[in-house]
Design a protein around this motif. Sequence first.
Motif, PDB file in Angstrom:
ATOM      1  N   ASN A 115      -2.178  -6.187  -4.586  1.00 27.43           N
ATOM      2  CA  ASN A 115      -2.086  -7.452  -3.857  1.00 27.43           C
ATOM      3  C   ASN A 115      -1.537  -8.538  -4.773  1.00 27.43           C
TER       4      ASN A 115
ATOM      5  N   VAL B   1       0.838  -1.191   0.000  1.00 23.65           N
ATOM      6  CA  VAL B   1       0.000   0.000   0.000  1.00 23.65           C
ATOM      7  C   VAL B   1       0.872   1.240   0.000  1.00 23.65           C
TER       8      VAL B   1
ATOM      9  N   THR C 262      -4.827   6.116  -0.129  1.00 20.06           N
ATOM     10  CA  THR C 262      -4.097   4.854  -0.248  1.00 20.06           C
ATOM     11  C   THR C 262      -4.305   4.258  -1.628  1.00 20.06           C
TER      12      THR C 262
ATOM     13  N   TYR D 259      -9.852  -1.245   6.906  1.00 22.78           N
ATOM     14  CA  TYR D 259      -8.913  -0.134   6.990  1.00 22.78           C
ATOM     15  C   TYR D 259      -9.476   0.812   8.031  1.00 22.78           C
TER      16      TYR D 259
ATOM     17  N   GLN E 268      -3.638   0.530  -3.329  1.00 19.47           N
ATOM     18  CA  GLN E 268      -3.420  -0.821  -2.812  1.00 19.47           C
ATOM     19  C   GLN E 268      -3.283  -1.838  -3.946  1.00 19.47           C
TER      20      GLN E 268
END
Length: 242
Positions: A202, A23, A198, A167, A200
Amino acid sequence: MSATMSASLTIAELVETFPDFRVAVLVFDGLSIPAVRPAELDALIAGREEAALSAWAGTDLSAIPGIAAWRAAYKGFGIKKTSYRCSVERLMKNALAGRPLPAINGFVDAYNAVSLSAVACVGADDIDRTAGPFAFRYARPGDSFVDMAAEPGEDPNDPPKDGEVVYAGAAHVLCRRWNWRQDARSIITPETRRAILTIQTNGWGDLDAAVEDARTLIGGVCGGEVSIAVADRNRPTVPLVG
């Protein structure tokens, strides 16, 4: 920057189960957010919608790499219902259906454009309506969440479930189901002067390119100054100064 904030953001609770989670956190100060999307941003977003169609038209959402990575992550904490999808999947679904990205305000519209292009989840909160430290973590007893999308007459209070990734700030959850839906209490408005954003990923995507895109695009539309930090498994907690 003109105002000071000393806090931190951590992903420490998640790194063992989700080692590929990264992040970037961008702290903006001195913003001047247009209430109506500027014409230049409108044209840019239209171009990015066309690019998404060109790149992914005819592709099942589950086969788009950035979305596939988030679907796998959601399954990793028990989310199987198709009604709960990450924020970028909703943006992409609309774009591929020919539905324009929603016009909210200059800041939000700009970061949605970044999200669509990067196929990464992006969200932001008004710093003056929340407080750190900030964390991507598992839900805890007593966590509160006020659903920004609650229908009229519905109770907007909808706390997270046990084991859910959220979050959160110091006082309450900022986003449920990792990056599914935002709390109503700290949304970005034209009155926002300081924001924490943010980006993000993954396991898939160019986070550095998305950060530069957000810095350039949001700065061009909303002005202000920005500081940047990146949390990952090697550095799960990062200081934030803005």
